[in-house]
Design a protein around this motif. Structure first.
Motif, PDB file in Angstrom:
ATOM      1  N   GLY A 215       3.702  -3.646  21.002  1.00  0.00           N
ATOM      2  CA  GLY A 215       4.176  -4.793  20.213  1.00  0.00           C
ATOM      3  C   GLY A 215       3.336  -6.032  20.439  1.00  0.00           C
ATOM      4  O   GLY A 215       3.739  -7.142  20.115  1.00  0.00           O
TER       5      GLY A 215
ATOM      6  N   THR B 200       6.130   1.287  15.399  1.00  0.00           N
ATOM      7  CA  THR B 200       6.576   0.166  14.578  1.00  0.00           C
ATOM      8  C   THR B 200       7.434   0.648  13.392  1.00  0.00           C
ATOM      9  O   THR B 200       8.534   0.118  13.174  1.00  0.00           O
ATOM     10  CB  THR B 200       5.357  -0.667  14.118  1.00  0.00           C
TER      11      THR B 200
ATOM     12  N   VAL C 242      10.946   1.498  14.490  1.00  0.00           N
ATOM     13  CA  VAL C 242      11.784   0.342  14.841  1.00  0.00           C
ATOM     14  C   VAL C 242      12.313  -0.328  13.567  1.00  0.00           C
ATOM     15  O   VAL C 242      13.489  -0.700  13.484  1.00  0.00           O
ATOM     16  CB  VAL C 242      11.005  -0.659  15.729  1.00  0.00           C
ATOM     17  N   TYR C 243      11.462  -0.452  12.546  1.00  0.00           N
ATOM     18  CA  TYR C 243      11.944  -1.018  11.278  1.00  0.00           C
ATOM     19  C   TYR C 243      13.038  -0.125  10.667  1.00  0.00           C
ATOM     20  O   TYR C 243      14.047  -0.615  10.140  1.00  0.00           O
ATOM     21  CB  TYR C 243      10.790  -1.182  10.280  1.00  0.00           C
TER      22      TYR C 243
ATOM     23  N   LEU D  98      14.078  -7.657  15.313  1.00  0.00           N
ATOM     24  CA  LEU D  98      13.872  -6.235  15.624  1.00  0.00           C
ATOM     25  C   LEU D  98      14.385  -5.876  17.024  1.00  0.00           C
ATOM     26  O   LEU D  98      14.344  -4.714  17.427  1.00  0.00           O
ATOM     27  CB  LEU D  98      12.381  -5.869  15.542  1.00  0.00           C
TER      28      LEU D  98
ATOM     29  N   SER E 190       7.556  -5.232  17.679  1.00  0.00           N
ATOM     30  CA  SER E 190       8.444  -4.072  17.591  1.00  0.00           C
ATOM     31  C   SER E 190       8.656  -3.430  18.966  1.00  0.00           C
ATOM     32  O   SER E 190       9.222  -2.348  19.053  1.00  0.00           O
ATOM     33  CB  SER E 190       7.859  -3.065  16.598  1.00  0.00           C
TER      34      SER E 190
END
Ligand code: ATP
Length: 311
Positions: free
Chosen positions: A107, A186, A189-190, A231, A262
């Motif tokens: 991240g 990433t 995580v979204y 997030l 993230s």
């Protein structure tokens, strides 16, 4: 000595990692992207990227954080060089060497940083001499964090993060980064963020007054209180141990803590260099983190630290 006897021309660029002081995420759009409002902040954890003229394209990665970094055309640095060559009509292969000190998949935008560094290095090596605006445009096509890493400092990002605007930010800050074993993807995580939000209507995000005021004041305590990341809940949901790390850092005296981008790296801001050192020691001793790194910010963006030899 004739010029043929000189070592191959090369350019080395140093590039910082970033942390998002604020990361506000809007609802998922039909094209899959989420509109963002973020405050990027560059810190003095650096990768170094060297590009050298070579008979064929190549890439090598070394350094403390090199594990798991691709050494083929999928490396973002290789993609950046190829893209700049394509756009500028250059047919001069380069060998890229990356010395990685930025944690991978943490991240902190390490891959994006290497892409930004490669653009700056190749621009100098090939003499393409593009303007900052032209480099930012190419950077934006490579990834939403790449444009910010050209300039560094502290800046606001909107769109997917690639639309940059200056912010009034004073002071410099002491950071402790708590690293975790393994990375977080990433996109995963979204997706988790979307799942946790369910059907809730999410308005388009805009920077918070608390963050803007904190940055204007240059006060680390105000900044610590204003740190936020939409997030974070998703990163903790995927990696519950991150919640314990956040609690531990705050208990050990951090002024604030937040999941970086993230994740899974957690950024803690401390009151002073000594406080950061104490915090780093306490976090290490607690056994809750895999490793800690200290840094200060803001740091300059991608910059040349050695130029090709003339001749
Ligand atoms: P972001 O904060 O932009 O989401 P990140 O810090 O979480 O990024 P990176 O370190 O950029 O993640 O790495 C994500 C993945 O990208 C890695 O797992 C790796 O496979 C790939 N990658 C491609 N090029 C690079 C590079 N130069 N350095 C690191 N990873 C790279």
């Amino acid at each position: 000595m004739t010029s043929a006897a000189l070592p191959p021309s090369s350019v080395t660029v140093r590039v910082p990692a970033k942390v998002n002081l604020e990361l506000l995420v809007g609802g998922r759009r039909e094209d899959g992207y989420h509109p963002l409002s973020t405050i990027f902040h560059a810190v003095n954890l650096f990768d170094e990227v060297t590009v050298s003229s070579a008979p064929q394209w190549g890439i090598a990665v070394s350094g403390p954080q090199s594990f798991g970094v691709p050494v083929d055309g999928t490396n973002l640095a290789a993609r950046a060089a190829q893209r700049l060559a394509e756009i500028s009509g250059i047919d001069e292969p380069v060998h890229i060497t990356i010395r990685k000190d930025i944690p991978v998949a943490g991240g902190m935008a390490g891959g994006s940083a290497d892409a930004a560094a490669t653009l700056v290095a190749c621009d100098q090596l090939w003499g393409t001499r593009l303007s900052r605006a032209e480099l930012e445009e190419i950077a934006g096509g490579l990834g939403s964090d790449v444009p910010f890493l050209l300039g560094g400092g502290t800046a606001m990002g909107s769109g997917r993060g690639e639309v940059l605007a200056p912010v009034l930010a004073r002071g410099s800050y002491h950071w402790v980064f708590a690293l975790s074993e393994g990375g977080l993807s990433t996109p995963a995580v979204y997706a988790e963020c979307d799942r946790l939000r369910g059907d809730r209507e999410i308005p388009d995000p805009s920077p918070s007054a608390a963050m803007m005021t904190a940055l204007r004041s240059g006060d680390a305590r105000a900044l610590g209180a204003a740190l936020s990341n939409d997030l974070q809940a998703a990163a903790i949901s995927l990696m519950p141990a991150l919640g314990d790390v956040l609690d531990a850092g705050l208990e050990f005296g951090a002024l604030g803590g937040v999941v970086s981008g993230s994740g899974p790296t957690i950024a803690f801001v401390a009151d002073s260099n000594e406080a950061a050192l104490d915090l780093a020691v306490s976090l290490t001793a607690s056994g809750t983190v895999q490793d800690v790194r200290r840094a200060t910010g803001p740091a300059h963006g991608a910059h040349v630290i050695s130029a090709p030899r003339p001749g």
